[in-house]
Write a protein that holds these residues in place. Structure first.
Motif, PDB file in Angstrom:
ATOM      1  N   GLU A  16       0.838  -1.200   0.000  1.00 23.92           N
ATOM      2  CA  GLU A  16       0.000   0.000   0.000  1.00 23.92           C
ATOM      3  C   GLU A  16       0.878   1.256   0.000  1.00 23.92           C
ATOM      4  OE1 GLU A  16      -3.503   2.117  -0.177  1.00 23.92           O
ATOM      5  OE2 GLU A  16      -3.294  -0.060  -0.249  1.00 23.92           O
ATOM      6  N   VAL A  17       1.935   1.248   0.793  1.00 25.97           N
ATOM      7  CA  VAL A  17       2.859   2.383   0.844  1.00 25.97           C
ATOM      8  C   VAL A  17       3.529   2.574  -0.513  1.00 25.97           C
ATOM      9  CG1 VAL A  17       5.014   3.229   1.869  1.00 25.97           C
ATOM     10  CG2 VAL A  17       3.260   2.219   3.334  1.00 25.97           C
ATOM     11  N   LYS A  18       3.924   1.479  -1.140  1.00 31.55           N
ATOM     12  CA  LYS A  18       4.546   1.565  -2.468  1.00 31.55           C
ATOM     13  C   LYS A  18       3.573   2.161  -3.483  1.00 31.55           C
ATOM     14  CE  LYS A  18       7.779  -2.316  -2.033  1.00 31.55           C
ATOM     15  NZ  LYS A  18       8.097  -3.667  -2.525  1.00 31.55           N
ATOM     16  N   LEU A  19       2.320   1.719  -3.428  1.00 33.39           N
ATOM     17  CA  LEU A  19       1.306   2.251  -4.337  1.00 33.39           C
ATOM     18  C   LEU A  19       1.058   3.736  -4.097  1.00 33.39           C
ATOM     19  CD1 LEU A  19      -1.362  -0.597  -4.445  1.00 33.39           C
ATOM     20  CD2 LEU A  19       0.050   0.210  -6.325  1.00 33.39           C
ATOM     21  N   GLN A  20       1.015   4.124  -2.827  1.00 33.92           N
ATOM     22  CA  GLN A  20       0.815   5.539  -2.509  1.00 33.92           C
ATOM     23  C   GLN A  20       1.969   6.389  -3.025  1.00 33.92           C
ATOM     24  OE1 GLN A  20       0.193   5.662   1.714  1.00 33.92           O
ATOM     25  NE2 GLN A  20      -1.988   5.148   1.561  1.00 33.92           N
ATOM     26  N   ASN A  21       3.179   5.902  -2.831  1.00 40.18           N
ATOM     27  CA  ASN A  21       4.357   6.639  -3.312  1.00 40.18           C
ATOM     28  C   ASN A  21       4.362   6.732  -4.830  1.00 40.18           C
ATOM     29  OD1 ASN A  21       5.324   7.125  -0.736  1.00 40.18           O
ATOM     30  ND2 ASN A  21       6.644   5.325  -0.715  1.00 40.18           N
ATOM     31  N   ALA A  22       4.003   5.631  -5.489  1.00 38.43           N
ATOM     32  CA  ALA A  22       3.945   5.643  -6.950  1.00 38.43           C
ATOM     33  C   ALA A  22       2.870   6.614  -7.435  1.00 38.43           C
ATOM     34  CB  ALA A  22       3.677   4.236  -7.480  1.00 38.43           C
ATOM     35  N   SER A  23       1.732   6.622  -6.755  1.00 39.09           N
ATOM     36  CA  SER A  23       0.648   7.537  -7.117  1.00 39.09           C
ATOM     37  C   SER A  23       1.071   8.986  -6.947  1.00 39.09           C
ATOM     38  CB  SER A  23      -0.590   7.269  -6.255  1.00 39.09           C
ATOM     39  OG  SER A  23      -1.107   5.993  -6.528  1.00 39.09           O
ATOM     40  N   LYS A  24       1.741   9.273  -5.839  1.00 40.53           N
ATOM     41  CA  LYS A  24       2.236  10.635  -5.606  1.00 40.53           C
ATOM     42  C   LYS A  24       3.198  11.058  -6.707  1.00 40.53           C
ATOM     43  CE  LYS A  24       1.859  10.609  -0.565  1.00 40.53           C
ATOM     44  NZ  LYS A  24       2.618  10.603   0.710  1.00 40.53           N
ATOM     45  N   GLN A  25       4.080  10.145  -7.093  1.00 37.09           N
ATOM     46  CA  GLN A  25       5.063  10.451  -8.133  1.00 37.09           C
ATOM     47  C   GLN A  25       4.371  10.717  -9.470  1.00 37.09           C
ATOM     48  OE1 GLN A  25       8.435  10.763  -7.576  1.00 37.09           O
ATOM     49  NE2 GLN A  25       8.425  11.629  -9.612  1.00 37.09           N
ATOM     50  N   ILE A  26       3.366   9.925  -9.776  1.00 40.45           N
ATOM     51  CA  ILE A  26       2.609  10.114 -11.030  1.00 40.45           C
ATOM     52  C   ILE A  26       1.929  11.475 -11.031  1.00 40.45           C
ATOM     53  CG2 ILE A  26       0.587   9.300 -12.317  1.00 40.45           C
ATOM     54  CD1 ILE A  26       1.457   6.434 -11.463  1.00 40.45           C
ATOM     55  N   VAL A  27       1.302  11.827  -9.904  1.00 41.87           N
ATOM     56  CA  VAL A  27       0.611  13.111  -9.804  1.00 41.87           C
ATOM     57  C   VAL A  27       1.602  14.263  -9.907  1.00 41.87           C
ATOM     58  CG1 VAL A  27      -0.739  14.609  -8.276  1.00 41.87           C
ATOM     59  CG2 VAL A  27      -1.357  12.204  -8.518  1.00 41.87           C
ATOM     60  N   GLN A  28       2.719  14.166  -9.223  1.00 42.46           N
ATOM     61  CA  GLN A  28       3.730  15.220  -9.278  1.00 42.46           C
ATOM     62  C   GLN A  28       4.261  15.397 -10.698  1.00 42.46           C
ATOM     63  OE1 GLN A  28       6.583  13.980  -6.330  1.00 42.46           O
ATOM     64  NE2 GLN A  28       5.562  15.080  -4.681  1.00 42.46           N
ATOM     65  N   THR A  29       4.497  14.295 -11.377  1.00 46.48           N
ATOM     66  CA  THR A  29       4.984  14.355 -12.760  1.00 46.48           C
ATOM     67  C   THR A  29       3.944  15.003 -13.665  1.00 46.48           C
ATOM     68  OG1 THR A  29       6.324  12.379 -12.407  1.00 46.48           O
ATOM     69  CG2 THR A  29       5.852  12.978 -14.686  1.00 46.48           C
ATOM     70  N   ALA A  30       2.684  14.624 -13.489  1.00 43.40           N
ATOM     71  CA  ALA A  30       1.613  15.195 -14.309  1.00 43.40           C
ATOM     72  C   ALA A  30       1.481  16.696 -14.072  1.00 43.40           C
ATOM     73  CB  ALA A  30       0.294  14.494 -14.003  1.00 43.40           C
ATOM     74  N   ILE A  31       1.576  17.110 -12.812  1.00 47.20           N
ATOM     75  CA  ILE A  31       1.483  18.532 -12.489  1.00 47.20           C
ATOM     76  C   ILE A  31       2.658  19.299 -13.094  1.00 47.20           C
ATOM     77  CG2 ILE A  31       1.625  20.207 -10.595  1.00 47.20           C
ATOM     78  CD1 ILE A  31      -0.024  18.195  -8.922  1.00 47.20           C
ATOM     79  N   LEU A  32       3.851  18.737 -12.962  1.00 48.89           N
ATOM     80  CA  LEU A  32       5.037  19.376 -13.540  1.00 48.89           C
ATOM     81  C   LEU A  32       4.896  19.559 -15.041  1.00 48.89           C
ATOM     82  CD1 LEU A  32       8.406  18.098 -12.034  1.00 48.89           C
ATOM     83  CD2 LEU A  32       7.786  20.421 -12.657  1.00 48.89           C
ATOM     84  N   ARG A  33       4.456  18.509 -15.721  1.00 49.48           N
ATOM     85  CA  ARG A  33       4.288  18.580 -17.177  1.00 49.48           C
ATOM     86  C   ARG A  33       3.237  19.615 -17.557  1.00 49.48           C
ATOM     87  NH1 ARG A  33       4.637  12.214 -19.016  1.00 49.48           N
ATOM     88  NH2 ARG A  33       6.865  12.006 -18.638  1.00 49.48           N
ATOM     89  N   ALA A  34       2.149  19.665 -16.795  1.00 51.36           N
ATOM     90  CA  ALA A  34       1.098  20.638 -17.075  1.00 51.36           C
ATOM     91  C   ALA A  34       1.617  22.061 -16.888  1.00 51.36           C
ATOM     92  CB  ALA A  34      -0.107  20.384 -16.171  1.00 51.36           C
ATOM     93  N   LEU A  35       2.369  22.284 -15.816  1.00 47.11           N
ATOM     94  CA  LEU A  35       2.940  23.611 -15.582  1.00 47.11           C
ATOM     95  C   LEU A  35       3.910  24.006 -16.687  1.00 47.11           C
ATOM     96  CD1 LEU A  35       3.565  23.498 -11.725  1.00 47.11           C
ATOM     97  CD2 LEU A  35       1.952  24.958 -12.946  1.00 47.11           C
ATOM     98  N   GLN A  36       4.735  23.043 -17.123  1.00 48.51           N
ATOM     99  CA  GLN A  36       5.677  23.325 -18.206  1.00 48.51           C
ATOM    100  C   GLN A  36       4.943  23.660 -19.492  1.00 48.51           C
ATOM    101  OE1 GLN A  36       7.990  19.713 -18.113  1.00 48.51           O
ATOM    102  NE2 GLN A  36       9.541  20.575 -16.761  1.00 48.51           N
ATOM    103  N   GLN A  37       3.855  22.940 -19.753  1.00 44.49           N
ATOM    104  CA  GLN A  37       3.086  23.188 -20.973  1.00 44.49           C
ATOM    105  C   GLN A  37       2.439  24.563 -20.929  1.00 44.49           C
ATOM    106  OE1 GLN A  37       0.254  20.143 -21.918  1.00 44.49           O
ATOM    107  NE2 GLN A  37      -0.578  21.244 -23.644  1.00 44.49           N
TER     108      GLN A  37
END
Length: 68
Positions: A16-37
């Protein structure tokens, strides 16, 4: 002991912790890409606006010289 009562397998909490960390990383990456765009699109829009203004200024200068 609680995991036995709930019927969960040992190690599920770790997964569960691994999934949460992976989810956080996915969200952070998506936000970063959106901001860059957004930043890139804003910069392109500004460049187009500046280019248009420059073209308009050149046109005004040309018209002023034609009148003389």
């Amino acid at each position: 002991m609680c995991s036995d009562v709930l019927g969960e397998k040992p190690g599920t909490e770790q997964d569960e912790v691994k999934l949460q960390n992976a989810s956080k990383q996915i969200v952070q990456t998506a936000i970063l890409r959106a901001l860059q765009q957004v930043s890139q699109e804003s910069q392109q829009k500004e460049n187009r606006t500046n280019s248009t203004s420059l073209q308009l200024e050149r046109g005004k200068l040309t018209k002023k010289h034609e009148r003389k």
